[in-house]
Design a protein around this motif. Sequence first.
Motif, short mmCIF file in Angstrom:
data_model
loop_
_atom_site.label_atom_id
_atom_site.label_comp_id
_atom_site.label_asym_id
_atom_site.label_seq_id
_atom_site.Cartn_x
_atom_site.Cartn_y
_atom_site.Cartn_z
N THR A 127 -46.50 13.71 5.47
CA THR A 127 -47.94 14.02 5.82
C THR A 127 -48.56 14.91 4.66
O THR A 127 -47.66 15.49 4.01
CB THR A 127 -48.03 14.54 7.14
OG1 THR A 127 -47.37 15.83 7.00
CG2 THR A 127 -47.40 13.74 8.14
N PRO A 179 -57.23 15.02 1.36
CA PRO A 179 -57.78 13.78 1.27
C PRO A 179 -59.49 13.77 1.10
O PRO A 179 -59.98 13.00 0.46
CB PRO A 179 -57.72 12.92 2.69
CG PRO A 179 -56.33 13.58 3.26
CD PRO A 179 -56.34 15.24 2.53
N ASN A 213 -56.81 2.82 -3.26
CA ASN A 213 -56.53 3.71 -2.39
C ASN A 213 -54.96 4.10 -1.99
O ASN A 213 -54.27 3.38 -2.08
CB ASN A 213 -57.25 3.22 -1.05
CG ASN A 213 -58.90 3.04 -0.99
OD1 ASN A 213 -59.47 4.10 -1.64
ND2 ASN A 213 -59.32 1.85 -0.76
N TRP A 214 -54.79 5.35 -2.04
CA TRP A 214 -53.48 5.87 -2.04
C TRP A 214 -53.19 6.38 -0.44
O TRP A 214 -54.16 7.09 0.14
CB TRP A 214 -53.23 6.94 -2.92
CG TRP A 214 -53.38 6.52 -4.36
CD1 TRP A 214 -54.50 6.38 -5.29
CD2 TRP A 214 -52.37 5.62 -4.98
NE1 TRP A 214 -54.16 5.65 -6.29
CE2 TRP A 214 -52.82 5.46 -6.16
CE3 TRP A 214 -50.93 5.71 -4.87
CZ2 TRP A 214 -51.99 4.97 -7.23
CZ3 TRP A 214 -50.11 5.22 -6.02
CH2 TRP A 214 -50.73 4.75 -7.08
N SER A 215 -51.94 6.43 -0.05
CA SER A 215 -51.64 6.96 1.20
C SER A 215 -50.05 7.52 1.08
O SER A 215 -49.43 6.90 -0.06
CB SER A 215 -51.54 5.99 2.29
OG SER A 215 -50.97 4.89 2.31
N LEU A 254 -53.68 13.82 -2.83
CA LEU A 254 -53.04 13.34 -1.30
C LEU A 254 -52.87 14.24 -0.56
O LEU A 254 -53.04 13.90 0.62
CB LEU A 254 -51.66 12.75 -2.10
CG LEU A 254 -51.59 11.27 -2.68
CD1 LEU A 254 -50.06 11.28 -3.25
CD2 LEU A 254 -51.95 10.28 -1.77
#
Length: 514
Positions: free
Chosen positions: A475, A326, A467-469, A323
């Motif tokens: 941030t 990216p 998909n990861w955020s 994470l």
Amino acid sequence: MDFLNITWIPLIIALFISTLVMRKSRKTPNLPPGPTPLPIIGNLHIISHLPHRGISNLAQKYGPIMTLYFGSLPTIVISSSQLAEKVLKTQDHIFASRPPMGDDNHFLNPQKVSLAPYGPYWKLMRKFIIQELLSPKRMKSFASLRAQEVFSMICSVLQKAGGNRGVNPCAVDVTREVGFLTNNIICRMSFGKKCNEAELGGREFNDAVREVLGLSSGINYRDYIALLGWLDLQGSRRRQADLTKIFHEFVDKIVDEHIERRNKCSTGLECEDFVDMLLSLSEDESMEIKITRENIKNVLIDLLAAATDTAGATLEWAMSELLRNPSAMKRAQEELESVTGLNRMVEENDLPHLHYLHSVVKETLRLYPPVPLLLPRQSMECSTIEGYQIPEKIQVLINAWAIARDPIAWEEADKFKSERFLGNKIDVKGQDFEVIPFGSGRRGCPGMNLALSMIHLGLAQLIHCFNWSLPEGVTPENLDMLEAYSITVSRAVHLHAIPVPRLPLDLYEKKVQW
């Protein structure tokens, strides 16, 4: 006045004893250098709350082999790959034992295989664990079990995200999900069923295991300073007693269930899990060493504590670094897509072809070895390392964390660069001493292959299915990466991230045959 007299008595005794012990040990000629110890506390005041980091800083001043005092106990600390090889390979036969831990530490006792002194009992139990639970044949037989639990984790992530259509999904506690994964795999392999929170006095299993490891951490001040153990200032002795009771009640129930089932079964019925095998071993009258119920319980608790948190911690660190990076996440997902496509989930047969994923895991283990200070060893006879005299029965620590971040061996050693392992023959299985997350030699981790299989499959499935955020306001640059120290090092705060499905939704809805 009477209270003051009573209070000062143990302090005076501790001061006297620690001074005598330190004087005796410091008379040993040609011990490795190190900072001057203080009475009672030794060098504990300069090690810091993250011992692997504090000791690494001291090694920069005193060298890759030094003497530290934990209370009055002298300890040889190794912080380079070359010297680690001498201890763990060249002189492994000398440093294959374990030192005695704190007398009142409920979890650190020699009936646990990982902490047993070198001898017949340790040899017997280690051989049995490797042959009956961790052999290639047994590992292969548990493949479907691992696949089921990984799929269960994916379904849980999807459900808790609440965004199976990709609309406003919620953040998921990744730390908790990977903890449940590793716990369930180990429990089903060992006991034939999952470990749920109701069986641990209302505590979540992973939380209880982490508290155990925290209370039994490699450098526990009250284990080295008798006065602190007597006062129990932080209540750790009481918490250990409470957890000991919970875990022993849990394991007692498991053992009783297996005994009852065995009594009802025909004599020709084959054993089904590890508990059955241990019970068979205890019933073998030809054994030179009698295996008791207490032995069985301690082996099972040892297995739970050693196997569950280490793999879970590595998974959460790997997800954290992906994470934060990216481009590494994208490259790993592209590799998965090229090998498996987007019309099915990852299978264990795919793992040998996922070279970049393997490099991600290796780099994670390099930066975050599950046990940064390998479990302590004890010399069984006098020896010499780098011209320094190492006395018999002295404790020896290997700082695997410092070794894996040695700037001489690794370019930009503190940065996550998974590409460094592509085309690199260095592995993490104990033969290359630049990175030894599982230790090496006789006391190397016997569950290494199981841990790696859980880590590789779990990580591959997580990043292939989603998909990861990061949550709003977080941030890659400000993601909290602080460590919480126990025997293992995990994240100080749980990792939360937002998953969005990558694969056709019907794949997530398939039912697993249990």
